[in-house]
Write a protein that holds these residues in place. Sequence first.
Motif, PDB file in Angstrom:
ATOM      1  N   UNK A   2     -24.009 -53.253   3.221  1.00  0.00           N
ATOM      2  CA  UNK A   2     -23.814 -53.367   4.668  1.00  0.00           C
ATOM      3  C   UNK A   2     -22.352 -53.138   5.000  1.00  0.00           C
ATOM      4  N   UNK A   3     -22.129 -52.517   6.159  1.00  0.00           N
ATOM      5  CA  UNK A   3     -20.802 -52.320   6.693  1.00  0.00           C
ATOM      6  C   UNK A   3     -20.880 -52.663   8.170  1.00  0.00           C
ATOM      7  N   UNK A   4     -20.085 -53.634   8.580  1.00  0.00           N
ATOM      8  CA  UNK A   4     -20.130 -54.151   9.950  1.00  0.00           C
ATOM      9  C   UNK A   4     -18.750 -54.019  10.571  1.00  0.00           C
ATOM     10  N   UNK A   5     -18.717 -53.548  11.802  1.00  0.00           N
ATOM     11  CA  UNK A   5     -17.475 -53.496  12.578  1.00  0.00           C
ATOM     12  C   UNK A   5     -17.511 -54.637  13.581  1.00  0.00           C
ATOM     13  N   UNK A   6     -16.433 -55.401  13.636  1.00  0.00           N
ATOM     14  CA  UNK A   6     -16.283 -56.515  14.577  1.00  0.00           C
ATOM     15  C   UNK A   6     -15.016 -56.296  15.373  1.00  0.00           C
ATOM     16  N   UNK A   7     -15.080 -56.552  16.666  1.00  0.00           N
ATOM     17  CA  UNK A   7     -13.866 -56.618  17.475  1.00  0.00           C
ATOM     18  C   UNK A   7     -13.430 -58.079  17.429  1.00  0.00           C
ATOM     19  N   UNK A   8     -12.504 -58.375  16.518  1.00  0.00           N
ATOM     20  CA  UNK A   8     -12.063 -59.757  16.306  1.00  0.00           C
ATOM     21  C   UNK A   8     -11.246 -60.222  17.509  1.00  0.00           C
ATOM     22  N   UNK A 176     -20.089 -57.086  17.544  1.00  0.00           N
ATOM     23  CA  UNK A 176     -20.117 -56.395  16.261  1.00  0.00           C
ATOM     24  C   UNK A 176     -21.265 -55.403  16.251  1.00  0.00           C
ATOM     25  N   UNK A 177     -21.200 -54.490  15.282  1.00  0.00           N
ATOM     26  CA  UNK A 177     -22.233 -53.470  15.130  1.00  0.00           C
ATOM     27  C   UNK A 177     -22.352 -53.120  13.656  1.00  0.00           C
ATOM     28  N   UNK A 178     -23.596 -52.892  13.221  1.00  0.00           N
ATOM     29  CA  UNK A 178     -23.816 -52.376  11.870  1.00  0.00           C
ATOM     30  C   UNK A 178     -23.494 -50.897  11.876  1.00  0.00           C
ATOM     31  N   UNK A 179     -22.755 -50.455  10.871  1.00  0.00           N
ATOM     32  CA  UNK A 179     -22.401 -49.046  10.751  1.00  0.00           C
ATOM     33  C   UNK A 179     -23.246 -48.412   9.662  1.00  0.00           C
ATOM     34  N   UNK A 180     -23.588 -47.133   9.831  1.00  0.00           N
ATOM     35  CA  UNK A 180     -24.308 -46.455   8.743  1.00  0.00           C
ATOM     36  C   UNK A 180     -23.397 -46.340   7.525  1.00  0.00           C
ATOM     37  N   UNK A 181     -23.920 -46.655   6.371  1.00  0.00           N
ATOM     38  CA  UNK A 181     -23.087 -46.658   5.168  1.00  0.00           C
ATOM     39  C   UNK A 181     -22.938 -45.271   4.563  1.00  0.00           C
ATOM     40  N   UNK A 182     -23.634 -44.291   5.051  1.00  0.00           N
ATOM     41  CA  UNK A 182     -23.520 -42.927   4.520  1.00  0.00           C
ATOM     42  C   UNK A 182     -22.690 -42.025   5.432  1.00  0.00           C
ATOM     43  N   UNK A 183     -22.124 -42.570   6.490  1.00  0.00           N
ATOM     44  CA  UNK A 183     -21.324 -41.760   7.409  1.00  0.00           C
ATOM     45  C   UNK A 183     -19.958 -41.452   6.791  1.00  0.00           C
ATOM     46  N   UNK A 184     -19.363 -40.336   7.139  1.00  0.00           N
ATOM     47  CA  UNK A 184     -18.069 -39.956   6.552  1.00  0.00           C
ATOM     48  C   UNK A 184     -16.893 -40.614   7.265  1.00  0.00           C
ATOM     49  N   UNK A 185     -16.660 -41.876   7.017  1.00  0.00           N
ATOM     50  CA  UNK A 185     -15.545 -42.591   7.672  1.00  0.00           C
ATOM     51  C   UNK A 185     -14.260 -42.374   6.892  1.00  0.00           C
TER      52      UNK A 185
END
Length: 190
Positions: A2-8, A176-185
């Motif tokens: 899992x990869x999650x983005x949060x605006x802390x 927060x949002x779950x991010x796709x783990x296969x995206x090219x970040x």
Amino acid sequence: MRLIALNKPFGTICQFSPHETRASLADWITLPRVYPAGRLDSDSEGLLLLTDDGALQARIAEPRHKLVKRYWAQVEGAADAAALAALASGVDLGDYVTRPCQAQLIEPPATLWTRTPPIRYRAAIPTSWIELSITEGKNRQVRRMTAAVGLPTLRLVRVGIGALDIFSLGLQPGESIDLPTRAPWDGITR
């Protein structure tokens, strides 16, 4: 994985254990076994990535991977070309010299959310906004860098990590949002 983005939000500490006087990550993220990939001090706000994968956490957080972290810093004083050049070339902080980075003056950001509580306002002292893109991320590094060039940080917001941008993710403080783990970040998940 899992990869999650949060605006802390401002005032939140980067740990899940409860704190007597401050919010913790547990106030915003209720998923088990995810951990922050890097940190933001409680006085800083913005993009924080969390994952349950230790190797991914290291690729995001460790300076040897040179993943760019982009910050907007509202500083006390009028930032000039000399201060920006000093920031960009690397700053001697006493215990280490920062790596060269990108530093530029920006207009006050209209897209930025209002901070609660607001920063202190002093009519006789101007403020400036600086965008800094660094690849290290040591403890309080941006705050120490701006202070070393005579521009103490009043507000610090991490707006990007690699190719991820908090505004394109559409996250308000605490969201927060779950991010796709296969995206090219920018190589984060490869």
